[in-house]
Scaffold this motif. Structure first.
Motif, PDB file in Angstrom:
ATOM      1  N   GLN A   1      -8.803   6.413  14.036  1.00 26.98           N
ATOM      2  CA  GLN A   1      -7.496   6.716  13.060  1.00 26.98           C
ATOM      3  C   GLN A   1      -6.900   5.656  14.228  1.00 26.98           C
ATOM      4  O   GLN A   1      -5.413   6.300  14.249  1.00 26.98           O
ATOM      5  N   MET A   2      -7.170   5.094  14.069  1.00 28.85           N
ATOM      6  CA  MET A   2      -5.198   3.956  14.818  1.00 28.85           C
ATOM      7  C   MET A   2      -5.818   2.083  14.453  1.00 28.85           C
ATOM      8  O   MET A   2      -6.261   2.185  13.768  1.00 28.85           O
ATOM      9  N   LYS A   3      -4.987   1.368  14.288  1.00 28.17           N
ATOM     10  CA  LYS A   3      -4.390   0.022  14.675  1.00 28.17           C
ATOM     11  C   LYS A   3      -4.564  -0.969  15.442  1.00 28.17           C
ATOM     12  O   LYS A   3      -4.314  -1.823  15.430  1.00 28.17           O
ATOM     13  N   ASP A   4      -4.234   0.141  17.067  1.00 33.97           N
ATOM     14  CA  ASP A   4      -4.400  -0.815  18.193  1.00 33.97           C
ATOM     15  C   ASP A   4      -5.362  -2.025  18.135  1.00 33.97           C
ATOM     16  O   ASP A   4      -5.057  -3.315  18.508  1.00 33.97           O
ATOM     17  N   SER A   5      -6.321  -1.844  17.177  1.00 32.68           N
ATOM     18  CA  SER A   5      -7.355  -3.167  17.233  1.00 32.68           C
ATOM     19  C   SER A   5      -7.363  -4.317  16.363  1.00 32.68           C
ATOM     20  O   SER A   5      -7.585  -5.418  16.744  1.00 32.68           O
ATOM     21  N   ILE A   6      -6.887  -4.160  15.500  1.00 33.38           N
ATOM     22  CA  ILE A   6      -5.688  -4.838  14.455  1.00 33.38           C
ATOM     23  C   ILE A   6      -5.237  -6.388  15.372  1.00 33.38           C
ATOM     24  O   ILE A   6      -5.030  -7.282  14.808  1.00 33.38           O
ATOM     25  N   GLN A   7      -3.845  -5.602  16.414  1.00 34.77           N
ATOM     26  CA  GLN A   7      -2.878  -6.511  15.936  1.00 34.77           C
ATOM     27  C   GLN A   7      -2.731  -7.317  17.351  1.00 34.77           C
ATOM     28  O   GLN A   7      -2.781  -8.219  16.588  1.00 34.77           O
ATOM     29  N   ARG A   8      -3.642  -7.808  17.699  1.00 36.30           N
ATOM     30  CA  ARG A   8      -4.030  -9.051  18.456  1.00 36.30           C
ATOM     31  C   ARG A   8      -5.157 -10.118  17.101  1.00 36.30           C
ATOM     32  O   ARG A   8      -5.570 -11.088  17.826  1.00 36.30           O
ATOM     33  N   CYS A   9      -5.606 -10.016  16.392  1.00 37.61           N
ATOM     34  CA  CYS A   9      -6.922 -10.195  15.442  1.00 37.61           C
ATOM     35  C   CYS A   9      -5.718 -11.753  15.388  1.00 37.61           C
ATOM     36  O   CYS A   9      -5.320 -11.559  14.163  1.00 37.61           O
ATOM     37  N   PRO A  10      -6.633 -12.876  15.615  1.00 39.14           N
ATOM     38  CA  PRO A  10      -5.406 -13.887  15.094  1.00 39.14           C
ATOM     39  C   PRO A  10      -5.220 -14.349  13.550  1.00 39.14           C
ATOM     40  O   PRO A  10      -4.322 -15.272  13.819  1.00 39.14           O
ATOM     41  N   THR A  11      -6.711 -13.994  12.673  1.00 42.38           N
ATOM     42  CA  THR A  11      -6.823 -14.435  11.648  1.00 42.38           C
ATOM     43  C   THR A  11      -6.590 -13.062  10.335  1.00 42.38           C
ATOM     44  O   THR A  11      -6.566 -13.473   8.843  1.00 42.38           O
ATOM     45  N   GLY A  12      -6.632 -12.195  10.967  1.00 42.86           N
ATOM     46  CA  GLY A  12      -6.201 -10.995   9.728  1.00 42.86           C
ATOM     47  C   GLY A  12      -7.439 -10.460   9.745  1.00 42.86           C
ATOM     48  O   GLY A  12      -7.350 -10.203   8.068  1.00 42.86           O
ATOM     49  N   ALA A  13      -8.614 -10.771   9.930  1.00 43.45           N
ATOM     50  CA  ALA A  13     -10.078 -10.580   9.377  1.00 43.45           C
ATOM     51  C   ALA A  13     -10.348  -9.324   9.518  1.00 43.45           C
ATOM     52  O   ALA A  13     -11.165  -8.503   8.922  1.00 43.45           O
ATOM     53  N   ILE A  14      -9.713  -8.589  10.848  1.00 49.12           N
ATOM     54  CA  ILE A  14      -9.312  -7.292  10.526  1.00 49.12           C
ATOM     55  C   ILE A  14      -8.107  -5.986  10.494  1.00 49.12           C
ATOM     56  O   ILE A  14      -7.645  -6.630  11.131  1.00 49.12           O
ATOM     57  N   VAL A  15      -8.235  -5.847   9.529  1.00 50.96           N
ATOM     58  CA  VAL A  15      -7.071  -5.028   8.955  1.00 50.96           C
ATOM     59  C   VAL A  15      -7.146  -3.808   8.712  1.00 50.96           C
ATOM     60  O   VAL A  15      -7.981  -2.383   8.904  1.00 50.96           O
ATOM     61  N   TRP A  16      -6.092  -3.219   8.432  1.00 54.65           N
ATOM     62  CA  TRP A  16      -5.851  -1.137   8.228  1.00 54.65           C
ATOM     63  C   TRP A  16      -6.094  -1.375   6.943  1.00 54.65           C
ATOM     64  O   TRP A  16      -4.432  -2.192   6.369  1.00 54.65           O
ATOM     65  N   ILE A  17      -6.011  -0.652   6.297  1.00 51.40           N
ATOM     66  CA  ILE A  17      -5.921   0.053   4.719  1.00 51.40           C
ATOM     67  C   ILE A  17      -5.080   0.908   4.213  1.00 51.40           C
ATOM     68  O   ILE A  17      -5.836   2.275   4.503  1.00 51.40           O
ATOM     69  N   ASP A  18      -3.732   0.668   4.220  1.00 49.64           N
ATOM     70  CA  ASP A  18      -2.949   1.983   3.899  1.00 49.64           C
ATOM     71  C   ASP A  18      -3.057   2.492   1.713  1.00 49.64           C
ATOM     72  O   ASP A  18      -2.613   1.299   1.510  1.00 49.64           O
ATOM     73  N   GLU A  19      -3.351   3.411   2.008  1.00 52.86           N
ATOM     74  CA  GLU A  19      -3.493   4.080   0.652  1.00 52.86           C
ATOM     75  C   GLU A  19      -2.441   3.857  -0.429  1.00 52.86           C
ATOM     76  O   GLU A  19      -2.483   3.788  -0.999  1.00 52.86           O
ATOM     77  N   LYS A  20      -0.867   3.297   0.495  1.00 55.27           N
ATOM     78  CA  LYS A  20       0.032   3.242  -0.626  1.00 55.27           C
ATOM     79  C   LYS A  20       0.311   1.963  -0.340  1.00 55.27           C
ATOM     80  O   LYS A  20       1.154   1.036  -0.977  1.00 55.27           O
TER      81      LYS A  20
ATOM     82  N   GLY B   1      -1.689  -0.127   1.586  1.00 55.46           N
ATOM     83  CA  GLY B   1      -1.888  -2.206   0.885  1.00 55.46           C
ATOM     84  C   GLY B   1      -2.768  -2.232   2.246  1.00 55.46           C
ATOM     85  O   GLY B   1      -3.234  -1.805   3.159  1.00 55.46           O
ATOM     86  N   VAL B   2      -3.396  -3.487   2.512  1.00 55.91           N
ATOM     87  CA  VAL B   2      -3.955  -4.569   3.730  1.00 55.91           C
ATOM     88  C   VAL B   2      -2.866  -4.960   4.681  1.00 55.91           C
ATOM     89  O   VAL B   2      -1.909  -5.190   4.103  1.00 55.91           O
ATOM     90  N   ILE B   3      -3.303  -3.924   5.958  1.00 54.15           N
ATOM     91  CA  ILE B   3      -1.521  -4.294   6.975  1.00 54.15           C
ATOM     92  C   ILE B   3      -2.317  -4.796   7.728  1.00 54.15           C
ATOM     93  O   ILE B   3      -3.555  -4.746   8.368  1.00 54.15           O
TER      94      ILE B   3
END
Length: 288
Positions: free
Chosen positions: A246-265, A267-269
């Motif tokens: 339950q943390m967004k740290d691992s998505i921050q440096r993804c250069p293409t947005g291949a790993i994302v955070w899905i928020d219920e309200k 959507g895709v972050i």
């Protein structure tokens, strides 16, 4: 006289058969709890299989027999599950809702085709012809087989020919999982916000020749994730959902947005370093 004998014989045979049926009915009678009908009526009648039973009737039988708790039905409302629990005098129990997730974001605006498929507008049919013609062999073909088989209108194809799942309507029936020839759908707990929206096994900048949002296997997400939350397997990040994710740290440096955070309200972050996609039209062959 012969007529009277025939009538008596027929009457006797009829009486004998009736007695045999009565005895068979008594011997073979199987008691069915009348509460099953009541509980079945209280269920949503989706017959979706999300409870791991083939339909609402078998699930109702399991509820009445005490094999499962009402919370196993994630399609029903909280009030509906509580009503069943009160009727049966049991604890409602709980079961986390699952939804279908797609491991691809390569719509027509970011991913290109290397061959023009002409034929039946079906992913399964297209996949039989050189994999469907898409530049990324693992990517969504965009013909909407998943939308067609979804009986709950939970899947719609967006303007870029990528299926979008409505979590409120999704029952986790698994039909989209079975129909996708690229095995891009899977059923995930709705609390699993961290998600890898790519299934390409390629690595390096060459991936971007076919898809702007493909995973290049740079490994930054695994480096930034705590402990062994994310490991790289076959050039793709694999998330260990048994650990705290339950943390967004691992998505921050993804250069293409291949790993994302899905928020219920929301959507895709995507992460702060992910390349912004501004192209609205179709990506042409050779276009970067």
């Amino acid at each position: 006289m012969s007529i009277i004998i025939a009538i008596c014989a027929l009457g006797g045979l009829t009486l004998l058969l009736a007695i045999m049926l009565m005895l068979a009915n008594k011997r073979l009678y199987v008691y069915e709890d009348p509460r099953i009908d009541t509980v079945e009526d209280m269920l949503p009648h989706a017959n979706c299989g999300a409870c791991n039973f083939p339909g609402c009737r078998p699930f109702a039988e399991a509820l009445v027999s005490g094999q499962v708790l009402p919370g196993k039905c994630t399609v029903s409302t909280e009030d509906g599950r509580l009503a069943i629990a009160q009727f049966l005098g049991v604890d409602p129990g709980s079961e986390e809702k699952r939804v279908a997730r797609l491991a691809c974001a390569g719509g027509t605006n970011v991913a290109q085709n290397r061959a023009q498929y002409q034929g039946l507008a079906s992913c399964q049919a297209a996949s039989l012809v050189s994999g469907g013609g898409k530049g990324c062999f693992w990517g969504c073909l965009g013909h909407g087989d998943c939308e067609v088989v979804c009986d709950f209108d939970a899947i719609t194809m967006n303007s870029h020919s990528i299926p979008e799942v409505n979590p409120d309507k999704c029952t986790a029936c698994g039909d989209c999982v079975e129909v996708c020839p690229k095995d891009l759908f899977s059923l995930q707990p709705i609390s699993s916000h961290l998600w890898v929206a790519c299934k390409s096994l390629e690595a390096g900048e060459e991936v971007l020749e076919n898809c702007d949002v493909g995973c290049t296997a740079c490994g930054k997400c695994a480096m930034d994730a705590p402990g062994e939350l994310i490991t790289m397997v076959n050039n793709l990040p694999v998330i260990n959902y048994n650990l705290n994710h339950q943390m967004k740290d691992s998505i921050q440096r993804c250069p293409t947005g291949a790993i994302v955070w899905i928020d219920e309200k929301q959507g895709v972050i995507k992460g702060r370093e992910s390349k912004k996609i501004i192209r609205k039209g179709e990506r042409k062959l050779g276009q970067s």
